[in-house]
Design an enzyme around this catalytic site. Structure first.
Site, PDB file in Angstrom:
ATOM      1  N   TYR A 294       0.832  -1.202   0.000  1.00 25.46           N
ATOM      2  CA  TYR A 294       0.000   0.000   0.000  1.00 25.46           C
ATOM      3  C   TYR A 294       0.871   1.259   0.000  1.00 25.46           C
ATOM      4  CZ  TYR A 294      -3.794   3.102   1.655  1.00 25.46           C
ATOM      5  OH  TYR A 294      -4.709   4.109   1.806  1.00 25.46           O
TER       6      TYR A 294
ATOM      7  N   LYS B 189       1.060   4.037  -2.984  1.00 25.43           N
ATOM      8  CA  LYS B 189       0.638   5.404  -2.718  1.00 25.43           C
ATOM      9  C   LYS B 189       1.772   6.404  -2.924  1.00 25.43           C
ATOM     10  CE  LYS B 189      -3.707   4.892  -1.710  1.00 25.43           C
ATOM     11  NZ  LYS B 189      -4.696   5.317  -2.734  1.00 25.43           N
TER      12      LYS B 189
END
Length: 304
Positions: A166, A170
């Protein structure tokens, strides 16, 4: 004072069946936008599909007198990205706003994270951003107007435990956004990043009992401004958390120049190298890349 409106604008919001994306879609629709509500309706980890969430948001918009259509394709493939943007151009003949909010979570410590889980998260967050941007960007450039909002996270800026996939995805969003901002500048296309924090489905398993109010409604107006024609910035990052809205920037120290370095010399001067008491910020647009190089070269030439 005139209130911001999106009349005659067409917006695509990915991951709009629940949480933040739903709030974005409802806000834009209330302000007059025609909205493509994209969401395949899968589980938080990405498995499965369900047309219900996207259609429920569409039904809510149309019941209030707005205009919306559902899209259940996945951003995780180039074909899906084309289909999502195609829904806007097919139904409404244009696309003015793209908000990429879709995301999944597969948590695991780095020592246990599988390649499959790493790729699955990148497929939705980062590759998904590319897939929808790649489809929308030429249409926006040809029209001479566009607003793109891509979603990063606190984890993408500062990292967090058990989310290497993640965090990496991001962080990559910021680089992609910078290129969209640079290449879109001459075509009236602006692109920025939102770093949102709200108690939504992604907070499942976390103890939020001591949190202040953190509804999606505290984030949506910030995204709404970034998506609006009055948005005056591009290539920037805004964060919205618990009512606080702020800008996030990459800064550099002034730096230290020597004509030659050794390992020991770096260690001896590390405090000077790291000193950010006079930070430098090189805006992405018009040319942060060139400004960074120019500053470094000027020090080398003794003109800085």
């Amino acid at each position: 004072m005139a209130h911001a409106r999106f009349d005659d604008r067409v917006a695509v919001v990915t991951g709009a069946g629940r949480g933040l994306g739903r709030e974005y879609a409802l806000l834009l629709a209330r302000l007059g936008a025609k909205v493509v509500v994209n969401d395949p309706g899968g589980a938080l980890t990405g498995e499965g599909d369900d047309a219900g969430p996207a259609q429920q948001v569409v039904d809510e918009i149309t019941a209030a007198g707005g205009d919306a259509v559902a899209s259940t394709e996945s951003v995780a493939t180039a074909v899906g990205g084309q289909a999502i943007i195609g829904a806007a151009t097919r139904h409404y003949g244009r696309i003015d706003v793209l908000i990429h909010n879709a995301g999944i979570v597969r948590r695991a410590p780095l020592t246990e994270m599988t390649a499959e889980d790493f790729d699955a998260v990148l497929d939705v967050h980062l590759r998904g951003a590319f897939h929808v941007v790649r489809a929308a960007f030429p249409v926006m450039c040809q029209a001479g107007y566009g607003r793109v909002v891509l979603t990063s996270s606190i984890g993408g800026v500062y990292g967090n435990h058990a989310v290497a996939n993640y965090a990496a995805a991001k962080a990559g969003i910021t680089g992609l956004s910078n290129v969209v901002a640079l290449e879109g500048a001459e075509h009236g296309v602006r692109c920025n990043v939102i770093v949102p924090a709200a108690v939504t489905r992604m907070a499942e398993g976390l103890d939020t009992s001591a949190y202040p109010p953190m509804g999606a409604d505290l984030v949506a107006p910030v995204v709404g401004w970034l998506a609006h024609e009055s948005c005056s910035i591009t290539g920037e990052i805004l964060t919205a958390i618990a009512g606080r809205v702020a800008r996030i920037v990459v800064v550099e120290s002034a730096g230290v120049y020597q004509p030659a370095w050794t390992v020991d010399a770096v260690g001896a001067r590390i405090d000077e190298i790291r000193d950010i008491s006079n930070p430098l910020v090189f805006p992405v647009v018009p040319d942060g890349h060139g400004a960074h190089i120019g500053h470094s070269f000027a020090m080398a030439k003794g003109t800085q």
